[in-house]
Scaffold this motif. Structure first.
Motif, PDB file in Angstrom:
ATOM      1  N   ARG A 298       0.839  -1.196   0.000  1.00 22.24           N
ATOM      2  CA  ARG A 298       0.000   0.000   0.000  1.00 22.24           C
ATOM      3  C   ARG A 298       0.877   1.251   0.000  1.00 22.24           C
ATOM      4  O   ARG A 298       1.977   1.257   0.566  1.00 22.24           O
ATOM      5  CB  ARG A 298      -0.893   0.021   1.246  1.00 22.24           C
ATOM      6  N   THR A 299       0.388   2.310  -0.621  1.00 22.56           N
ATOM      7  CA  THR A 299       1.062   3.598  -0.519  1.00 22.56           C
ATOM      8  C   THR A 299       0.501   4.330   0.699  1.00 22.56           C
ATOM      9  O   THR A 299      -0.711   4.313   0.942  1.00 22.56           O
ATOM     10  CB  THR A 299       0.846   4.448  -1.781  1.00 22.56           C
ATOM     11  N   THR A 300       1.379   4.972   1.446  1.00 28.08           N
ATOM     12  CA  THR A 300       0.971   5.620   2.701  1.00 28.08           C
ATOM     13  C   THR A 300       1.610   7.007   2.793  1.00 28.08           C
ATOM     14  O   THR A 300       2.487   7.244   3.635  1.00 28.08           O
ATOM     15  CB  THR A 300       1.387   4.765   3.907  1.00 28.08           C
ATOM     16  N   PRO A 301       1.185   7.942   1.950  1.00 22.18           N
ATOM     17  CA  PRO A 301       1.839   9.259   1.928  1.00 22.18           C
ATOM     18  C   PRO A 301       1.749  10.027   3.247  1.00 22.18           C
ATOM     19  O   PRO A 301       2.693  10.737   3.621  1.00 22.18           O
ATOM     20  CB  PRO A 301       1.092  10.008   0.806  1.00 22.18           C
ATOM     21  N   CYS A 302       0.647   9.884   3.963  1.00 22.63           N
ATOM     22  CA  CYS A 302       0.506  10.624   5.233  1.00 22.63           C
ATOM     23  C   CYS A 302       1.362   9.999   6.327  1.00 22.63           C
ATOM     24  O   CYS A 302       1.997  10.709   7.113  1.00 22.63           O
ATOM     25  CB  CYS A 302      -0.963  10.671   5.648  1.00 22.63           C
ATOM     26  N   ILE A 303       1.391   8.663   6.376  1.00 19.36           N
ATOM     27  CA  ILE A 303       2.288   7.990   7.326  1.00 19.36           C
ATOM     28  C   ILE A 303       3.734   8.353   7.005  1.00 19.36           C
ATOM     29  O   ILE A 303       4.537   8.612   7.914  1.00 19.36           O
ATOM     30  CB  ILE A 303       2.087   6.467   7.285  1.00 19.36           C
ATOM     31  N   ASP A 304       4.069   8.390   5.707  1.00 15.16           N
ATOM     32  CA  ASP A 304       5.434   8.736   5.299  1.00 15.16           C
ATOM     33  C   ASP A 304       5.800  10.142   5.763  1.00 15.16           C
ATOM     34  O   ASP A 304       6.910  10.379   6.261  1.00 15.16           O
ATOM     35  CB  ASP A 304       5.569   8.645   3.779  1.00 15.16           C
ATOM     36  N   LYS A 305       4.849  11.063   5.630  1.00 13.83           N
ATOM     37  CA  LYS A 305       5.123  12.443   6.034  1.00 13.83           C
ATOM     38  C   LYS A 305       5.314  12.532   7.532  1.00 13.83           C
ATOM     39  O   LYS A 305       6.257  13.188   8.026  1.00 13.83           O
ATOM     40  CB  LYS A 305       3.967  13.351   5.587  1.00 13.83           C
ATOM     41  N   LEU A 306       4.464  11.856   8.306  1.00 10.53           N
ATOM     42  CA  LEU A 306       4.594  11.854   9.754  1.00 10.53           C
ATOM     43  C   LEU A 306       5.920  11.220  10.187  1.00 10.53           C
ATOM     44  O   LEU A 306       6.606  11.748  11.072  1.00 10.53           O
ATOM     45  CB  LEU A 306       3.436  11.070  10.392  1.00 10.53           C
ATOM     46  N   ARG A 307       6.284  10.116   9.541  1.00  7.48           N
ATOM     47  CA  ARG A 307       7.539   9.432   9.865  1.00  7.48           C
ATOM     48  C   ARG A 307       8.723  10.322   9.560  1.00  7.48           C
ATOM     49  O   ARG A 307       9.691  10.400  10.334  1.00  7.48           O
ATOM     50  CB  ARG A 307       7.658   8.132   9.077  1.00  7.48           C
ATOM     51  N   ASN A 308       8.692  11.005   8.412  1.00  9.64           N
ATOM     52  CA  ASN A 308       9.813  11.854   8.023  1.00  9.64           C
ATOM     53  C   ASN A 308       9.995  13.022   8.983  1.00  9.64           C
ATOM     54  O   ASN A 308      11.133  13.392   9.305  1.00  9.64           O
ATOM     55  CB  ASN A 308       9.597  12.378   6.596  1.00  9.64           C
ATOM     56  N   ILE A 309       8.881  13.581   9.453  1.00 15.55           N
ATOM     57  CA  ILE A 309       8.985  14.662  10.437  1.00 15.55           C
ATOM     58  C   ILE A 309       9.595  14.125  11.734  1.00 15.55           C
ATOM     59  O   ILE A 309      10.473  14.739  12.331  1.00 15.55           O
ATOM     60  CB  ILE A 309       7.599  15.291  10.703  1.00 15.55           C
ATOM     61  N   PHE A 310       9.102  12.939  12.168  1.00 14.18           N
ATOM     62  CA  PHE A 310       9.616  12.330  13.391  1.00 14.18           C
ATOM     63  C   PHE A 310      11.116  12.063  13.270  1.00 14.18           C
ATOM     64  O   PHE A 310      11.888  12.381  14.188  1.00 14.18           O
ATOM     65  CB  PHE A 310       8.872  11.022  13.656  1.00 14.18           C
ATOM     66  N   ASN A 311      11.544  11.532  12.133  1.00 13.44           N
ATOM     67  CA  ASN A 311      12.965  11.199  11.947  1.00 13.44           C
ATOM     68  C   ASN A 311      13.854  12.446  11.875  1.00 13.44           C
ATOM     69  O   ASN A 311      15.047  12.377  12.157  1.00 13.44           O
ATOM     70  CB  ASN A 311      13.142  10.370  10.676  1.00 13.44           C
ATOM     71  N   SER A 312      13.255  13.565  11.506  1.00 16.02           N
ATOM     72  CA  SER A 312      14.054  14.797  11.367  1.00 16.02           C
ATOM     73  C   SER A 312      14.199  15.541  12.687  1.00 16.02           C
ATOM     74  O   SER A 312      15.002  16.478  12.788  1.00 16.02           O
ATOM     75  CB  SER A 312      13.386  15.734  10.345  1.00 16.02           C
ATOM     76  N   LEU A 313      13.448  15.125  13.700  1.00 15.41           N
ATOM     77  CA  LEU A 313      13.485  15.841  14.973  1.00 15.41           C
ATOM     78  C   LEU A 313      14.751  15.517  15.769  1.00 15.41           C
ATOM     79  O   LEU A 313      15.288  14.422  15.659  1.00 15.41           O
ATOM     80  CB  LEU A 313      12.242  15.486  15.801  1.00 15.41           C
TER      81      LEU A 313
END
Length: 313
Positions: A298-313
């Protein structure tokens, strides 16, 4: 009935204190400062709303012997801590071992180590903060149960006498509890839910009140949860429990509801404070849920965005 609470953090302390007040024979396995505090002062619970304090004196140990037999051992700890205790549980002779632990990837390793016939799966609807030896706590009751209820189940989904007795003990101790016939689906659903919530909270430094003021981030969180549920369904599981079907409602409506929820003391005690102390666990759970995403294709663009923000913190 004899219980061992293996883990003296927030949830372990809540369960131990409430079961002790329900008249059950409780032993808690604790270490370091928590061992000292509980040995000296017992379990001190303080209701997050009323500030009412309850003190329960229980037996406290710092290790588990193979010959220490209990009716139920409740393993209550973060997923990242479980592997270190499995060898001790494998040697112990108790018949019923209940893992109250996040686990989206299944129970094969636990079953292999301690035996499938001894394994019960559970998860709490409670939370709080441990500070200066006192647990400021909340237990899911009333309307809060729309979101989650303390739940237990057998691996094969059967309604067994030992499961009935366990839930009876919890309800008698004023911890509203139910059974579920598919705990694997339940826990996969739970991780799909909490990873998006946690990542949204991390955007706001685990401040639920700040998150409640951001309609954009609340909507992103809800869309992430919806994507997570689609991943679960894509793998052939049903979103469990069924009451979570309300996430099929429109994003704008759910955003209104969650803006209210995130502005409450309940969200602070059960969500925000947990993300602060469980940062490493939430990171591991996201990695494990990412494995499920890959399997689902499945594609999960919103999960990806949330994960990327979390990883950048």
């Amino acid at each position: 009935m004899k219980f061992l609470i293996y883990g003296a953090g927030v949830i372990g302390s809540i369960f131990a204190g409430k079961l002790a007040s329900g008249g059950y024979n409780i032993t808690v396995l604790a270490r370091n400062q928590r061992y000292k505090d509980m040995t000296a002062n017992g379990i001190i619970l303080q209701n997050a709303y009323s500030d009412r304090k309850e003190v329960s004196k229980v037996k406290v140990i710092d290790h588990l012997e193979p010959s220490d037999v209990y009716d139920y051992i409740l393993v209550i700890m973060q997923k990242t801590q479980v592997n270190s205790v499995l060898p001790y549980l494998a040697k112990n002779q108790s018949h019923n071992i209940v893992f109250v632990v996040n686990n989206p990837l299944g129970y094969e390793e636990w079953s292999k180590c301690i035996g499938q016939n001894r394994l019960i799966i559970g998860f709490p609807a409670a939370g709080g903060e441990l500070k200066d030896g006192v647990v400021n706590y909340f237990i899911g009751r009333g309307i809060a149960r729309v979101f989650q209820t303390t739940t237990f189940g057998e691996l094969d989904g059967k309604a067994t006498p030992r499961l009935t007795e366990l839930v009876k003990a919890f309800n008698k101790s004023h911890i509203p509890s139910v059974t579920n016939s598919n705990m694997e689906a339940w826990q996969k659903t739970h991780v799909a839910l909490v990873t998006s919530i946690a990542n949204a909270l991390y955007i706001h430094k685990s401040n639920n009140y700040a998150l409640s003021k951001s309609t954009e981030d609340i909507k992103l969180m809800i869309q992430g949860i919806k994507e997570g549920f689609q991943v679960i369904e894509g793998l052939g599981y049903k979103v469990t429990p069924y009451k979570l079907q309300y996430f099929k409602l429109p994003v704008w409506f759910l955003a209104f509801i969650f803006k209210v929820i995130m502005s409450t003391k309940i969200a602070e005690v059960t969500m925000s404070k947990h993300t602060i102390v469980a940062h490493n666990e939430m990171s591991v759970l996201q990695e494990e849920f990412d494995e499920l995403i890959k399997k689902s294709n499945r594609t999960t663009p919103c999960i990806d965005k949330l994960r990327n923000i979390f990883n950048s913190l």
